[in-house]
Design a protein around this motif. Structure first.
Motif, short mmCIF file in Angstrom:
data_model
loop_
_atom_site.label_atom_id
_atom_site.label_comp_id
_atom_site.label_asym_id
_atom_site.label_seq_id
_atom_site.Cartn_x
_atom_site.Cartn_y
_atom_site.Cartn_z
N TYR A 160 0.74 49.52 24.93
CA TYR A 160 -0.28 48.84 24.06
C TYR A 160 -0.52 48.55 23.19
N LEU A 161 -0.56 49.35 22.11
CA LEU A 161 -0.50 50.05 20.72
C LEU A 161 0.08 49.20 20.02
N ALA A 162 1.06 49.90 20.65
CA ALA A 162 2.50 50.31 20.21
C ALA A 162 3.29 48.62 19.85
N GLU A 163 3.32 47.51 21.77
CA GLU A 163 3.25 46.40 21.45
C GLU A 163 2.84 44.99 20.57
N ASN A 164 1.53 45.82 20.32
CA ASN A 164 0.76 45.44 20.16
C ASN A 164 -0.11 45.77 18.57
N SER A 165 0.52 46.71 17.72
CA SER A 165 0.03 46.73 16.66
C SER A 165 -0.30 46.09 15.69
N ALA A 166 -0.60 44.42 15.33
CA ALA A 166 -0.77 44.55 14.44
C ALA A 166 -2.14 43.27 14.26
N ARG A 167 -2.05 43.37 15.94
CA ARG A 167 -3.74 43.33 16.28
C ARG A 167 -4.61 43.67 15.79
N PHE A 168 -4.55 44.91 15.43
CA PHE A 168 -5.53 46.32 15.24
C PHE A 168 -5.05 46.76 13.72
N THR A 169 -4.20 46.13 13.13
CA THR A 169 -4.21 45.79 11.17
C THR A 169 -4.63 45.07 10.46
N PRO A 170 -5.53 45.53 10.27
CA PRO A 170 -7.02 44.46 9.15
C PRO A 170 -5.88 44.27 7.95
N LYS A 171 -6.76 42.80 8.01
CA LYS A 171 -6.13 41.88 6.62
C LYS A 171 -6.76 41.40 5.75
N LYS A 172 -6.40 41.54 4.91
CA LYS A 172 -6.81 41.34 3.34
C LYS A 172 -7.56 40.22 3.35
N GLN A 173 -8.77 39.99 3.24
CA GLN A 173 -9.27 38.86 2.71
C GLN A 173 -9.76 38.11 1.24
N MET A 174 -9.49 36.89 0.89
CA MET A 174 -9.44 36.87 0.11
C MET A 174 -10.28 35.15 -0.24
N GLN A 175 -11.49 35.30 -1.54
CA GLN A 175 -12.59 34.68 -1.76
C GLN A 175 -11.77 33.78 -2.26
N LEU A 176 -11.24 32.25 -2.04
CA LEU A 176 -10.52 31.16 -2.88
C LEU A 176 -11.79 29.88 -3.08
N SER A 177 -10.99 29.39 -4.00
CA SER A 177 -11.16 28.39 -5.28
C SER A 177 -10.30 27.55 -5.78
N MET A 178 -10.17 26.35 -5.40
CA MET A 178 -9.09 25.05 -5.31
C MET A 178 -9.69 23.47 -6.10
N ILE A 179 -8.65 23.27 -6.84
CA ILE A 179 -8.32 22.03 -7.48
C ILE A 179 -7.03 21.64 -7.13
N LYS A 180 -7.38 20.39 -5.71
CA LYS A 180 -6.18 20.09 -5.58
C LYS A 180 -5.83 18.76 -6.17
N VAL A 181 -5.12 18.22 -7.14
CA VAL A 181 -4.65 17.44 -7.29
C VAL A 181 -3.02 16.23 -6.71
N GLU A 182 -2.59 15.37 -6.93
CA GLU A 182 -1.37 14.32 -6.11
C GLU A 182 -0.73 14.67 -7.53
N THR A 183 -0.19 15.36 -7.89
CA THR A 183 0.90 15.51 -9.17
C THR A 183 1.15 17.09 -10.04
N TYR A 184 2.21 16.95 -10.00
CA TYR A 184 2.11 18.94 -10.81
C TYR A 184 1.85 18.64 -12.18
N ASP A 185 2.11 17.72 -12.95
CA ASP A 185 1.50 17.65 -14.35
C ASP A 185 0.06 16.64 -14.74
N GLU A 186 -0.84 16.50 -13.11
CA GLU A 186 -2.43 16.98 -13.26
C GLU A 186 -2.68 17.93 -12.94
N ALA A 187 -1.54 18.88 -11.88
CA ALA A 187 -2.07 20.09 -11.74
C ALA A 187 -2.15 21.22 -13.21
N ASP A 188 -1.23 20.95 -14.11
CA ASP A 188 -0.79 21.25 -15.78
C ASP A 188 -2.14 21.01 -15.96
#
Length: 314
Positions: A160-188
């Motif tokens: 079971y572990l061989a077939e489901n190794s990804a399930r028990f592999t801990p994943k990095k977690q990132m605390q993120l903040s974001m500013i979303k805008v409509e165009t590339y120029d606005e984001a720039d």
């Protein structure tokens, strides 16, 4: 604030929790009714617990209504707890504090924190920490009773572990903040403002088109490194940042975003023995009788009797 992935996982956890809690009969709204059915209620005149337009609602009226609508589930829950406890004692089965803590940690998967989990249990199910813990004890005890005669080989666990190794592999977690805008120029332009020292949260509240994160100064909470709800390029970029770094413009669907990494969490590798025990229990439950059937069989074994005409049948 939860991410979209956390909300999806939370809903799944809540649905599973509701099923278990109804089965166990410990839903908050039914606790007082359980005491009545057990004969533990204080005698005397029923006190008023609410009123509307000057008309009181008594404690007895409330309990009677609960018994009408949910009494069957509560009564079955009481009986199930009694017979499962008797069977566990007969078999010498005990649930340790470690078992309980591990079960609670698994139940918290998908929540940003332990506090968030218990807050959600309180707001959506009306359950206190102690009530959540009590139900975990019952669930683990019932599972142990159900699987007492099931033997799972070490090789089956290895497979079971061989077939489901990804399930028990801990994943990095990132605390993120974001500013979303409509165009590339606005984001720039947003990048320019931030690089000139403007406050990220203030800019987010001013210009971000993502209404949910904007209210929180751009915070989108914790995001796993492979979160399917976010573009892979954005997550890959975020994973390469140091805490406090910003990056952008990054395309997110038809919009563009500037992100800031607030914190990176690299979870420790889980204990191998705990993982194997978890897999052993899951595989055993697959081979065992359904838990509701186990409860029904135990009610029969311990000569359960119901003295009211409420339609309950095993």
């Amino acid at each position: 604030m939860m991410t979209r992935q956390e909300r999806v996982l939370r809903n799944a956890v809540v649905i599973l929790a509701v099923g278990t809690l109804v089965l166990g009969g410990l839903l908050f709204w039914s606790l007082r009714a359980m005491y009545i059915l057990k004969g533990e209620a204080a005698e005397g005149e029923s006190a008023d617990i609410a009123s509307a337009g000057g008309q009181p609602v008594t404690d007895r009226e409330w309990i009677d209504e609960l018994k009408k609508k949910h009494g069957d589930e509560v009564l079955l829950g009481i009986l199930n707890h009694i017979v499962v406890d008797k069977e566990a004692k007969a078999l010498g089965i005990t649930v340790t504090d470690t078992d309980i803590e591990q079960e609670l940690q698994r139940s918290m998967a998908g929540y940003g924190s332990e506090e968030q989990y218990y807050t959600q249990m309180r707001s959506e199910l009306g359950l206190s920490r102690q009530e959540v813990r009590e139900e975990a004890v019952y669930r683990l005890t019932l599972q142990a009773v159900a699987t007492k005669d099931v033997i799972i080989s070490e090789s089956a666990i290895d497979d079971y572990l061989a077939e489901n190794s990804a399930r028990f592999t801990p994943k990095k977690q990132m605390q993120l903040s974001m500013i979303k805008v409509e165009t590339y120029d606005e984001a720039d332009h947003v990048m320019d403002r931030l690089e000139q020292g403007e406050d990220f949260a203030a800019v987010a509240k001013e210009v971000s088109i993502d209404t949910e994160s904007r209210e929180h100064g751009g915070s989108i909470g914790m995001v796993e490194e492979d979160d399917p709800f976010w573009p892979g390029d954005l997550l890959q970029t975020a994973a390469g940042l140091e805490a406090g770094d910003i990056a952008g413009p990054l395309q997110t669907g038809e919009a563009y975003a500037v992100i800031r990494l607030e914190k990176m969490i690299d979870p420790p590798k889980p204990d191998e023995a705990e993982i194997r025990e978890q897999v052993r229990r899951e595989l055993a439950l697959e081979q065992a009788a359904p838990l509701q059937q186990v409860e029904s069989d135990l009610r029969t074994k311990y000569d359960t009797a119901i003295y009211i005409d409420n339609g309950l049948q095993d």
